[in-house]
Design an enzyme around this catalytic site. Structure first.
Site, short mmCIF file in Angstrom:
data_model
loop_
_atom_site.label_atom_id
_atom_site.label_comp_id
_atom_site.label_asym_id
_atom_site.label_seq_id
_atom_site.Cartn_x
_atom_site.Cartn_y
_atom_site.Cartn_z
N CYS A 1 -6.06 -3.83 -21.79
CA CYS A 1 -4.85 -3.68 -22.59
C CYS A 1 -4.90 -2.41 -23.45
CB CYS A 1 -4.58 -4.95 -23.39
SG CYS A 1 -2.87 -5.10 -23.89
N HIS B 1 -5.80 -9.50 -20.44
CA HIS B 1 -6.98 -9.84 -21.24
C HIS B 1 -7.81 -10.93 -20.58
CE1 HIS B 1 -5.50 -7.86 -24.98
NE2 HIS B 1 -4.31 -8.21 -24.53
N GLU C 1 -10.69 -11.53 -21.21
CA GLU C 1 -11.56 -12.04 -22.29
C GLU C 1 -10.92 -13.19 -23.06
OE1 GLU C 1 -9.97 -9.19 -22.22
OE2 GLU C 1 -9.15 -8.68 -24.20
N1 GLN Z 1 0.56 -2.80 -27.47
C1 GLN Z 1 -0.82 -2.57 -27.81
C2 GLN Z 1 -1.13 -1.09 -27.94
O1 GLN Z 1 -0.30 -0.26 -27.75
C3 GLN Z 1 -1.75 -3.18 -26.81
C4 GLN Z 1 -1.70 -4.67 -26.91
C5 GLN Z 1 -2.97 -5.38 -26.59
O2 GLN Z 1 -4.05 -4.79 -26.48
N2 GLN Z 1 -2.85 -6.68 -26.49
O3 GLN Z 1 -2.24 -0.77 -28.21
#
Ligand code: GLN
Length: 200
Positions: free
Chosen positions: A81, A180, A182
């Site tokens: 992410c 994720h 994790e």
């Molecule tokens: N929207 C977040 C960002 O721009 C990422 C979201 C996440 O890691 N769950 O970093």
């Protein structure tokens, strides 16, 4: 390298969850907050969280350049992410001036799934993990808008409005997912990363 030292970038985000997952997949890990700690690891996980915060903290702590150098020199890395955003060479929808560590020849769109679908879960076909779908948790997730020639697409969204969008990629020793693992009990993505680390 029989027992690689896996670091987890620990500026912000779900560091402990990654450490638990790495343990489930059979690897001890250590938090990385300083250039000296970065220099001591054989691989790095960049967690989920907020990429703008991690970028600012990495700058403040003098970690951005060392991260760029080590990844360019072949350090195996996995980003989930926000971590995927950090590994991308190019971002769309970043805040003004937002920089990345880079290393992967991909363009990532931040918060790509839109406000109506802030968070969702979906089963993904992820052939590199073997049989059985992967249950994936997306939270204000990015997707991969463009990939360069050396990038392997590992998974796409199967159904719904976002169908077809790329959510998992590999380029050599670099691995990234929009979601994720994790936050689930399935350690197969971390196991795949540890295989990449052992090959390296
Ligand atoms: N929207 C977040 C960002 O721009 C990422 C979201 C996440 O890691 N769950 O970093």
């Amino acid at each position: 390298m029989s027992q690689p030292t896996v670091g987890v970038l620990a500026l912000q985000g779900d560091v402990r969850e990654h450490q638990r997952m790495l343990a489930d997949a059979g690897a001890a890990s250590t938090p990385v907050r300083t250039p000296a700690e970065l220099a001591a690891v054989d691989a790095l996980v960049l967690p989920g969280g907020e990429s703008t915060t991690m970028w600012r903290l990495a700058r403040t702590f003098g970690l951005l350049e060392p991260l760029r150098k080590r990844i360019a020199a072949g350090l195996p890395a996995y980003g989930s992410c926000a971590g995927m955003i950090l590994l991308a060479d190019r971002i769309e929808g970043g805040v003004a001036g937002q920089e990345t560590v880079g290393g992967m020849d991909i363009t990532v769109r931040r918060n790509a799934f839109g406000r109506q679908v802030d968070s969702f879960e979906a089963d993904l076909d992820f052939p590199a993990l073997g049989a059985g779908p992967l249950h994936a948790v997306f939270i204000r997730a990015p997707w991969v808008e463009k990939v360069g020639d050396g990038v392997e697409v590992l998974a796409r969204v199967a159904n719904g409005r976002a169908a077809g969008n790329i959510v998992a990629v590999r380029q050599g020793r670099l691995l990234a997912t929009s979601f994720h693992p994790e936050l689930t009990a399935d350690a197969r993505v971390h196991a795949l990363f540890l295989d990449i680390v052992k090959e390296a």
